[in-house]
Design a protein around this motif. Structure first.
Motif, PDB file in Angstrom:
ATOM      1  N   GLN A   6       2.104  41.204  15.527  1.00  0.00           N
ATOM      2  CA  GLN A   6       1.164  40.410  14.741  1.00  0.00           C
ATOM      3  C   GLN A   6      -0.101  40.147  15.544  1.00  0.00           C
ATOM      4  OE1 GLN A   6       3.080  36.861  13.383  1.00  0.00           O
ATOM      5  NE2 GLN A   6       4.723  37.982  12.371  1.00  0.00           N
TER       6      GLN A   6
ATOM      7  N   PRO B 265       0.151  39.906   6.589  1.00  0.00           N
ATOM      8  CA  PRO B 265       0.987  39.156   5.645  1.00  0.00           C
ATOM      9  C   PRO B 265       2.419  39.690   5.576  1.00  0.00           C
ATOM     10  CG  PRO B 265      -1.102  39.728   4.628  1.00  0.00           C
ATOM     11  CD  PRO B 265      -1.036  40.454   5.931  1.00  0.00           C
ATOM     12  N   PHE B 266       2.553  41.012   5.639  1.00  0.00           N
ATOM     13  CA  PHE B 266       3.888  41.608   5.610  1.00  0.00           C
ATOM     14  C   PHE B 266       4.689  41.234   6.851  1.00  0.00           C
ATOM     15  CE2 PHE B 266       6.625  45.222   6.806  1.00  0.00           C
ATOM     16  CZ  PHE B 266       7.542  45.145   5.762  1.00  0.00           C
TER      17      PHE B 266
ATOM     18  N   GLY C 148       4.289  38.650   8.690  1.00  0.00           N
ATOM     19  CA  GLY C 148       4.615  37.227   8.609  1.00  0.00           C
ATOM     20  C   GLY C 148       5.866  36.979   7.787  1.00  0.00           C
ATOM     21  N   LYS C 149       5.983  37.671   6.664  1.00  0.00           N
ATOM     22  CA  LYS C 149       7.177  37.521   5.816  1.00  0.00           C
ATOM     23  C   LYS C 149       8.419  38.087   6.500  1.00  0.00           C
ATOM     24  CE  LYS C 149       4.476  37.601   1.609  1.00  0.00           C
ATOM     25  NZ  LYS C 149       4.069  38.359   0.435  1.00  0.00           N
ATOM     26  N   VAL C 150       8.248  39.221   7.183  1.00  0.00           N
ATOM     27  CA  VAL C 150       9.374  39.811   7.903  1.00  0.00           C
ATOM     28  C   VAL C 150       9.833  38.875   9.020  1.00  0.00           C
ATOM     29  CG1 VAL C 150      10.034  41.730   9.425  1.00  0.00           C
ATOM     30  CG2 VAL C 150       8.793  42.177   7.320  1.00  0.00           C
ATOM     31  N   THR C 151       8.912  38.214   9.683  1.00  0.00           N
ATOM     32  CA  THR C 151       9.248  37.265  10.742  1.00  0.00           C
ATOM     33  C   THR C 151      10.078  36.112  10.204  1.00  0.00           C
ATOM     34  OG1 THR C 151       7.219  37.815  11.921  1.00  0.00           O
ATOM     35  CG2 THR C 151       8.296  35.768  12.534  1.00  0.00           C
ATOM     36  N   VAL C 152       9.697  35.591   9.053  1.00  0.00           N
ATOM     37  CA  VAL C 152      10.444  34.479   8.451  1.00  0.00           C
ATOM     38  C   VAL C 152      11.857  34.924   8.087  1.00  0.00           C
ATOM     39  CG1 VAL C 152      10.557  32.950   6.460  1.00  0.00           C
ATOM     40  CG2 VAL C 152       8.398  33.263   7.647  1.00  0.00           C
ATOM     41  N   VAL C 153      11.976  36.094   7.481  1.00  0.00           N
ATOM     42  CA  VAL C 153      13.298  36.590   7.081  1.00  0.00           C
ATOM     43  C   VAL C 153      14.174  36.836   8.299  1.00  0.00           C
ATOM     44  CG1 VAL C 153      14.489  38.554   6.022  1.00  0.00           C
ATOM     45  CG2 VAL C 153      12.505  37.567   4.901  1.00  0.00           C
TER      46      VAL C 153
END
Length: 79
Positions: free
Chosen positions: A23, A51-52, A54-59
């Motif tokens: 990131q 943005p992608f 960031g979402k992968v990090t949360v998951v």
């Protein structure tokens, strides 16, 4: 069973570290320090993979948390 989940946990940790390192930073390096973070003033949206990622990090973080709880549960109940 615990050994297999620990191996998955180590792999998940490595992938999470890799995704975090991919990131881009919020301040865009030294220019963000000198300019005072002008990106926040103009309200530009993030483009590209940020943005992608960031979402992968949360998951991945949620999966890491759940897998750690599973290992703790298995370790407690199997001994």
């Amino acid at each position: 069973m615990i050994f297999a989940t620990e191996i998955v946990l180590v792999i998940l940790c490595a992938v999470l570290i890799l995704v975090i390192l991919l990131q881009s930073g919020r301040s865009a390096g030294l220019s963000g320090v000198i300019a005072g973070g002008s990106n926040q003033v103009t309200n530009r949206r993030a483009k590209g993979l940020d943005p992608f990622l960031g979402k992968v990090t949360v998951v991945l973080a949620i999966l890491l948390f759940l897998l750690t709880l599973t290992i703790a549960f298995l370790f407690h109940h199997l001994q």
